[in-house]
Design a protein around this motif. Sequence first.
Motif, PDB file in Angstrom:
ATOM      1  N   UNK A  22       0.884  -1.176  -0.058  1.00  0.00           N
ATOM      2  CA  UNK A  22      -0.227  -0.071   0.228  1.00  0.00           C
ATOM      3  C   UNK A  22       1.153   1.262   0.264  1.00  0.00           C
ATOM      4  N   UNK A  23       1.820   1.006   0.206  1.00  0.00           N
ATOM      5  CA  UNK A  23       2.877   2.500   0.564  1.00  0.00           C
ATOM      6  C   UNK A  23       3.514   2.406  -0.842  1.00  0.00           C
ATOM      7  N   UNK A  24       3.761   1.739  -1.201  1.00  0.00           N
ATOM      8  CA  UNK A  24       4.603   1.791  -2.228  1.00  0.00           C
ATOM      9  C   UNK A  24       4.521   1.521  -4.099  1.00  0.00           C
ATOM     10  N   UNK A  25       2.722   0.767  -4.336  1.00  0.00           N
ATOM     11  CA  UNK A  25       2.441   0.289  -5.219  1.00  0.00           C
ATOM     12  C   UNK A  25       2.678  -0.756  -5.361  1.00  0.00           C
ATOM     13  N   UNK A  26       1.800  -1.680  -6.798  1.00  0.00           N
ATOM     14  CA  UNK A  26       1.879  -2.994  -6.315  1.00  0.00           C
ATOM     15  C   UNK A  26       3.019  -3.222  -7.683  1.00  0.00           C
ATOM     16  N   UNK A  27       3.301  -2.622  -8.723  1.00  0.00           N
ATOM     17  CA  UNK A  27       4.344  -2.454 -10.362  1.00  0.00           C
ATOM     18  C   UNK A  27       6.054  -2.048  -9.255  1.00  0.00           C
ATOM     19  N   UNK A  28       5.431  -1.399  -7.872  1.00  0.00           N
ATOM     20  CA  UNK A  28       6.919  -1.383  -7.304  1.00  0.00           C
ATOM     21  C   UNK A  28       6.926  -2.431  -6.155  1.00  0.00           C
ATOM     22  N   UNK A  29       6.380  -2.821  -5.977  1.00  0.00           N
ATOM     23  CA  UNK A  29       6.265  -4.312  -4.784  1.00  0.00           C
ATOM     24  C   UNK A  29       6.347  -5.755  -5.906  1.00  0.00           C
ATOM     25  N   UNK A  30       6.143  -5.269  -7.098  1.00  0.00           N
ATOM     26  CA  UNK A  30       6.307  -6.555  -7.507  1.00  0.00           C
ATOM     27  C   UNK A  30       8.261  -6.343  -8.202  1.00  0.00           C
ATOM     28  N   UNK A  31       9.013  -5.519  -8.298  1.00  0.00           N
ATOM     29  CA  UNK A  31       9.753  -4.839  -9.267  1.00  0.00           C
ATOM     30  C   UNK A  31      10.820  -4.927  -7.448  1.00  0.00           C
ATOM     31  N   UNK A  32      10.541  -5.167  -6.117  1.00  0.00           N
ATOM     32  CA  UNK A  32      10.907  -5.762  -5.389  1.00  0.00           C
ATOM     33  C   UNK A  32      10.840  -6.941  -5.066  1.00  0.00           C
ATOM     34  N   UNK A  51      11.443   2.409  -2.694  1.00  0.00           N
ATOM     35  CA  UNK A  51      10.413   2.899  -3.525  1.00  0.00           C
ATOM     36  C   UNK A  51       9.504   3.535  -2.454  1.00  0.00           C
ATOM     37  N   UNK A  52       9.482   3.902  -1.258  1.00  0.00           N
ATOM     38  CA  UNK A  52       8.454   5.095  -0.649  1.00  0.00           C
ATOM     39  C   UNK A  52       8.250   6.391  -1.815  1.00  0.00           C
ATOM     40  N   UNK A  53       9.215   6.642  -2.545  1.00  0.00           N
ATOM     41  CA  UNK A  53       9.784   7.704  -3.413  1.00  0.00           C
ATOM     42  C   UNK A  53       9.096   6.768  -4.390  1.00  0.00           C
ATOM     43  N   UNK A  54       8.126   6.571  -5.087  1.00  0.00           N
ATOM     44  CA  UNK A  54       7.415   5.436  -5.715  1.00  0.00           C
ATOM     45  C   UNK A  54       8.456   6.470  -6.967  1.00  0.00           C
ATOM     46  N   UNK A  55       8.284   7.568  -7.303  1.00  0.00           N
ATOM     47  CA  UNK A  55       9.145   7.601  -9.804  1.00  0.00           C
ATOM     48  C   UNK A  55      10.314   7.830  -8.530  1.00  0.00           C
ATOM     49  N   UNK A  56      11.250   8.385  -7.513  1.00  0.00           N
ATOM     50  CA  UNK A  56      12.065   8.123  -7.518  1.00  0.00           C
ATOM     51  C   UNK A  56      12.612   6.863  -7.575  1.00  0.00           C
ATOM     52  N   UNK A  57      12.525   6.046  -7.368  1.00  0.00           N
ATOM     53  CA  UNK A  57      12.381   4.635  -7.088  1.00  0.00           C
ATOM     54  C   UNK A  57      12.629   3.929  -8.833  1.00  0.00           C
ATOM     55  N   UNK A  58      11.495   3.926  -9.167  1.00  0.00           N
ATOM     56  CA  UNK A  58      11.847   4.049 -10.685  1.00  0.00           C
ATOM     57  C   UNK A  58      12.768   4.540 -11.324  1.00  0.00           C
ATOM     58  N   UNK A  59      13.264   5.721 -11.157  1.00  0.00           N
ATOM     59  CA  UNK A  59      14.117   6.222 -12.125  1.00  0.00           C
ATOM     60  C   UNK A  59      15.575   5.417 -11.516  1.00  0.00           C
ATOM     61  N   UNK A 193      11.364 -22.379   1.152  1.00  0.00           N
ATOM     62  CA  UNK A 193      10.447 -21.069   1.797  1.00  0.00           C
ATOM     63  C   UNK A 193      10.210 -19.983   0.815  1.00  0.00           C
ATOM     64  N   UNK A 194       8.578 -20.458   0.506  1.00  0.00           N
ATOM     65  CA  UNK A 194       8.165 -19.107   0.211  1.00  0.00           C
ATOM     66  C   UNK A 194       8.519 -17.847   0.831  1.00  0.00           C
ATOM     67  N   UNK A 195       8.962 -16.433  -0.210  1.00  0.00           N
ATOM     68  CA  UNK A 195       8.952 -15.651   0.422  1.00  0.00           C
ATOM     69  C   UNK A 195       7.299 -15.357   0.967  1.00  0.00           C
ATOM     70  N   UNK A 196       7.268 -14.301   2.511  1.00  0.00           N
ATOM     71  CA  UNK A 196       6.087 -13.125   2.659  1.00  0.00           C
ATOM     72  C   UNK A 196       5.576 -11.895   2.008  1.00  0.00           C
ATOM     73  N   UNK A 197       4.601 -12.264   1.999  1.00  0.00           N
ATOM     74  CA  UNK A 197       3.447 -10.864   1.410  1.00  0.00           C
ATOM     75  C   UNK A 197       3.315 -10.715  -0.434  1.00  0.00           C
TER      76      UNK A 197
END
Length: 197
Positions: A22-32, A51-59, A193-197
């Motif tokens: 919810x803090x970072x968005x679905x696209x960023x979450x998938x990238x993480x 990723x809390x700064x969504x656009x900065x993170x993607x750049x 073990x599968x990652x959580x989240x």
Amino acid sequence: MSPSRRRTPRACAPRVAPGGIGDIGVVNWLACRVAGRAAGTGPPNLFLTLARRRGLFRGWLWFAGRLMPGGTLPRRETELVILRIAHLRDCRYEFDHHVRIAGRSGVRGRDVERVKAGPSAAGWTPREQAILAAADQLHHARDLDDETWARLRTHLTEGECVELTVLAGHYEMLATVITALRIRPDRPRRPGRRPQG
């Protein structure tokens, strides 16, 4: 103690908590998540924090990916530079993260120990020694003297020298961010073990 050898308290709580979906968005979450799988961890805390700064993170992700894994320097050399900078900065997060992924690039346990010893350690090729000496000088002097530059140019093209200086500077910057925000190390994912989240 010099500023580059100052130890960050290991038990400190993060100054910025890693973000959830919810803090970072679905696209960023998938990238993480993808980055975590590649590193053998869950989603990396560094990524979840940036990723809390969504656009900065993607750049940043695009830029960082052009250096590693998408750079033109051989991956082994890239990882040696990253590990050396992380060691000089006493950045456990950066160092541990790259020890986990460096093995796929031909960096073995004995290389990791030699990285800690520095460019004068026995066993480096002349090219590796020149690259590591440049990384040390970029860290300590924030510059390259003429002798180091000339030595580097006997092994690297001008373009590779540009990439090397940007690579070292980028991981210095990341070490600063990791230290200042007190980003906690990632835990290796346990087999099966599968990652959580």
